[in-house]
Design a protein around this motif. Structure first.
Motif, mmCIF file in Angstrom:
data_model
loop_
_atom_site.group_PDB
_atom_site.id
_atom_site.type_symbol
_atom_site.label_atom_id
_atom_site.label_comp_id
_atom_site.label_asym_id
_atom_site.label_seq_id
_atom_site.Cartn_x
_atom_site.Cartn_y
_atom_site.Cartn_z
ATOM 1 N N UNK A 1 38.158 29.522 38.586
ATOM 2 C CA UNK A 1 37.595 30.856 39.088
ATOM 3 C C UNK A 1 37.458 30.688 40.609
ATOM 4 N N UNK A 2 36.797 29.802 41.268
ATOM 5 C CA UNK A 2 36.554 29.590 42.312
ATOM 6 C C UNK A 2 37.841 29.338 43.138
ATOM 7 N N UNK A 3 38.752 28.902 42.611
ATOM 8 C CA UNK A 3 40.197 28.598 43.122
ATOM 9 C C UNK A 3 41.438 29.369 42.593
ATOM 10 N N UNK A 4 41.133 30.444 42.161
ATOM 11 C CA UNK A 4 42.079 31.062 41.607
ATOM 12 C C UNK A 4 43.281 31.512 42.411
ATOM 13 N N UNK A 5 44.459 31.532 42.144
ATOM 14 C CA UNK A 5 45.450 31.809 42.720
ATOM 15 C C UNK A 5 46.239 33.319 42.378
ATOM 16 N N UNK A 6 45.837 33.860 41.410
ATOM 17 C CA UNK A 6 45.952 35.111 41.116
ATOM 18 C C UNK A 6 44.733 35.883 40.685
ATOM 19 N N UNK A 138 39.103 33.290 49.476
ATOM 20 C CA UNK A 138 38.987 34.092 48.333
ATOM 21 C C UNK A 138 37.588 34.619 48.516
ATOM 22 N N UNK A 139 37.590 36.157 48.377
ATOM 23 C CA UNK A 139 36.474 36.854 48.426
ATOM 24 C C UNK A 139 36.278 37.878 47.173
ATOM 25 N N UNK A 140 35.894 37.203 46.201
ATOM 26 C CA UNK A 140 35.745 38.020 44.959
ATOM 27 C C UNK A 140 34.112 38.703 44.665
#
Length: 701
Positions: A1-6, A138-140
């Protein structure tokens, strides 16, 4: 989740001001270089990215689905994401519904949590604002964030979305690696985020704003891991309210309150508790520096104002932040640098004529730094705009001293709104913390010292256990439920090594007199009527009964009003009264309590709590933290009390708490009399846990 690549953005939109557009904007703004898949049947393209009608039509595997949909659509959206093979999700939805779609269905939040749990995916939210992983770009989130956020050593996890946003937008340049608005934590919670942060090489400090803990054992394990890893935890715990009336039968329950378990938990694992966001921000910045206090007793500070020096002294006294006691050699060294008429001292006002001020400050700061009693340095000057060139003045002083020293050094401004943020940034860029407020800055320095003291604690010396048959007998007795008499309560304490007053039970005047003869006059007599917990409130205590005639008269009166059952006890020796106790917290289990005894327990919230078991050093620390502590040193000619014997009683009570605490709602030992040569328990109130509740606990275990 915190290091998602897609990332799939469900509910993506081109509409200005919409959540759907902002989710896309934030991914782009953060510099995310992985695959972005907008999902919305109404568009073919969003911000240059091909848009898909459904997440199931995305052609490649998706690590993270950001679900920007309304409450009524969230369950379907998550189900579709799981069906498409996503590995994690973020939801901002409040997960509120006025009524379930069908009678008998669990609430929406429970249904969403069950879906995620069954699929084995991580889920951030609901009712949160997502997360920012600055290291992964990554800004989710679907909410505006700054164009630039400094990367650094702080992980911040917040149950408050507003605090998440406030820290993201801070203008002081606190450096973050990860910022999380964890919301309701339906699946992924504090313990998970702490463990993730501890796995990052960049993490120097973890800060939490929490309302509650959802997995107590996992949270405790995460705190222990942080302590073992030497990563400080700064926590702002909100909701410090008194426990409801469910525990009014025992003073220990009322004294512990709703917040007592957190106090004990944080003390056990060296967690640094803050009270405001300003204090948290100053502590974050100070602990972001790699320099830690390791030696010395207090802080040393240097000022350019006598008035502001006095202000710092006053506030430090109120907050209990100690100053270093500098040596004569340090004093002489400082005096040699000062302008005539100035006094060498700590804290130091070093402003004289202003001539050669930079060099005076530099030399004096180095002298204070080199003193063995100095743990940390504070350069206390208001960071108003200095202007160029920056190779002179306070910026120059701070840089020169920081470069030539090793102990923690900060610049502390007394007024946050006067700080020139661009010039302060020049110091922060070189790793020099700039603290923004007298009280918040001093509190941060106090936390620095407290963390040093925690790190210096010796490992706990496990106290000796009681024989196995003693433990088994009392577990059987307490598990059976029912009232525990005062006599039995004192017997329980005695079995666990707590010294108790000599006491006998009786149901007649003759028996009471015989008991007094065995104990020795004068005696005290108390009602033993079932259900009477606070005997003085009903006139159930008679003291100083000196002979049989006086005792019989007291007995007849007490028996007429309260029944024939009484206990006769030796008169307590003169000494200092404390109250000890055990209380069971619903989340974190049994706690040991020490407080001012007698009537003080009624009128003063002067108590300390700890997680058992304890050793003597930790028990002494609990006593030392009481406001009533000076009474034990002797007042107005009274001899000092035996603090060691009181500490040993606390240790033995902690063994009892560890062995039997799951079977107790509370145990009051009040008063405990501490004399010059002993500590003796005079009264005991035992409140067993309801048998059904105890069985439920064993089933969960």
């Amino acid at each position: 989740m915190l290091e998602a690549r897609s990332v799939a953005v469900v509910g993506a939109s081109v509409k200005e001001g919409s959540l759907g557009r902002q989710m896309m904007v934030e991914l782009v703004r953060g510099g995310f270089d992985g695959a972005i898949y907008p999902v919305n049947p109404g568009y073919e393209d969003i911000l240059g990215h091909r848009c898909y009608p459904s997440i199931g039509e995305v052609p490649e595997p998706v690590d993270l689905a950001i679900l920007g949909v309304a409450n009524q659509r969230i369950e379907r959206a998550l189900r579709d994401a799981i069906g498409a093979g996503v590995r994690s999700a973020v939801t901002f939805s409040s997960l509120y519904e006025a009524e379930t779609p069908e009678p008998g269905l669990p609430p929406l939040a429970e249904r969403v949590a069950e879906l995620a749990h069954d699929a084995g995916i991580a889920l951030c939210g609901g009712n949160g604002m997502g997360f920012l992983n600055l290291e992964a770009n990554l800004r989710a989130t679907g909410f505006a964030t700054p164009d630039r956020i400094r990367r650094g050593a702080v992980t911040f996890v917040s149950h408050s979305g507003s605090a998440f946003a406030a820290l993201a937008f801070n203008d002081r340049g606190i450096g973050f690696n990860v910022i999380v608005s964890s919301g309701q934590e339906l699946v992924t919670d504090l313990a998970d985020y702490i463990e993730y942060a501890l796995g990052l090489a960049s993490t120097r400090v973890i800060a939490l704003l929490i309302e509650t803990v959802r997995r107590p054992e996992a949270f405790r394990a995460a705190l222990a891991h942080a302590a073992e890893s030497d990563v400080p935890l700064i926590v702002l715990k909100v909701g410090r309210t008194e426990r409801s009336k469910s525990m009014v039968t025992a003073h220990s329950g009322a004294l512990a309150g709703e917040d007592g378990a957190y106090e004990a938990l944080f003390d056990a694992y060296g967690v640094l508790r803050v009270a405001t966001l300003d204090e948290m921000a100053d502590a974050m910045e100070l602990f972001s520096s790699p320099r830690r206090a390791t030696t010395g007793a207090g802080i040393a500070s240097i000022h350019d104002s006598g008035g502001e020096r006095a202000l710092l002294v006053d506030v430090a006294a109120d907050l209990g932040v100690p100053f270093a006691r500098i040596s004569d050699a340090t004093t002489a060294r400082i005096q040699a640098s000062l302008d005539p008429g100035l006094e060498a001292a700590n804290p130091l006002d070093a402003w004289g004529t202003g001539i050669d001020a930079d060099e005076i400050f530099i030399q004096c700061l180095r002298a204070l730094h080199d003193d063995d009693d100095t743990a940390a340095l504070a350069f206390v000057v208001d960071m108003t705009r200095q202007g160029e060139p920056h190779d002179t003045g306070y910026l120059h002083v701070a840089r020169e001293v920081f470069a030539s020293t090793t102990k923690p050094l900060c610049v502390l401004s007394n007024l946050a709104s006067a700080v020139a943020t661009d010039e302060a940034a020049l110091l922060r860029d070189e790793g020099i913390p700039v603290l923004e407020g007298t009280a918040s800055g001093l509190l941060a320095l106090g936390h620095l010292l407290a963390y040093r003291d925690f790190r210096a604690r010796a490992p706990i010396v496990r106290p000796a256990p009681v024989p196995g048959d003693v433990r088994a007998r009392w577990r059987t007795r307490l598990a059976a439920g029912g009232d525990v008499s005062e006599l039995d309560g004192l017997a329980l304490l005695a079995d666990y090594g707590v010294r108790t007053i000599d006491m006998r039970g009786s149901a007649s005047a003759d028996g009471a007199v015989a008991a007094a003869e065995e104990i020795g006059w004068p005696v005290a007599m108390k009602t033993a009527a079932p259900g009477v917990h606070h005997k003085t409130d009903v006139g159930g205590v008679a003291l100083g009964l000196s002979d049989a005639r006086v005792l019989r008269a007291a007995y007849d009166d007490m028996a007429y009003r309260l029944g024939p059952q009484v206990v006769v006890a030796a008169m307590a020796p003169p000494g200092v009264e404390l109250a000890l106790g055990v209380v069971r917290d619903a989340q974190f289990g049994p706690l040991v309590l020490v407080a001012g005894g007698g009537l003080l327990v009624e009128v003063m919230h002067d108590r300390r709590l700890a997680i058992p078991p304890l050793d003597e050093a930790r028990a002494v620390a609990m006593i030392d933290a009481l406001r009533a502590r000076p009474l034990l040193d002797g007042v107005r000619g009274t001899p000092p009390a035996d603090v060691g014997s009181a500490a040993r009683a606390i240790v033995r009570l902690s063994v009892l708490a560890a062995d039997l605490g799951d079977l107790l709602d509370a145990l009051d030992v009040n008063p405990v009399i501490v004399t010059p040569d002993r500590c003796v328990a005079v009264d005991a109130l035992v409140v067993p846990r309801r048998p059904q509740a105890a069985r439920e606990t064993r089933g969960l275990a």
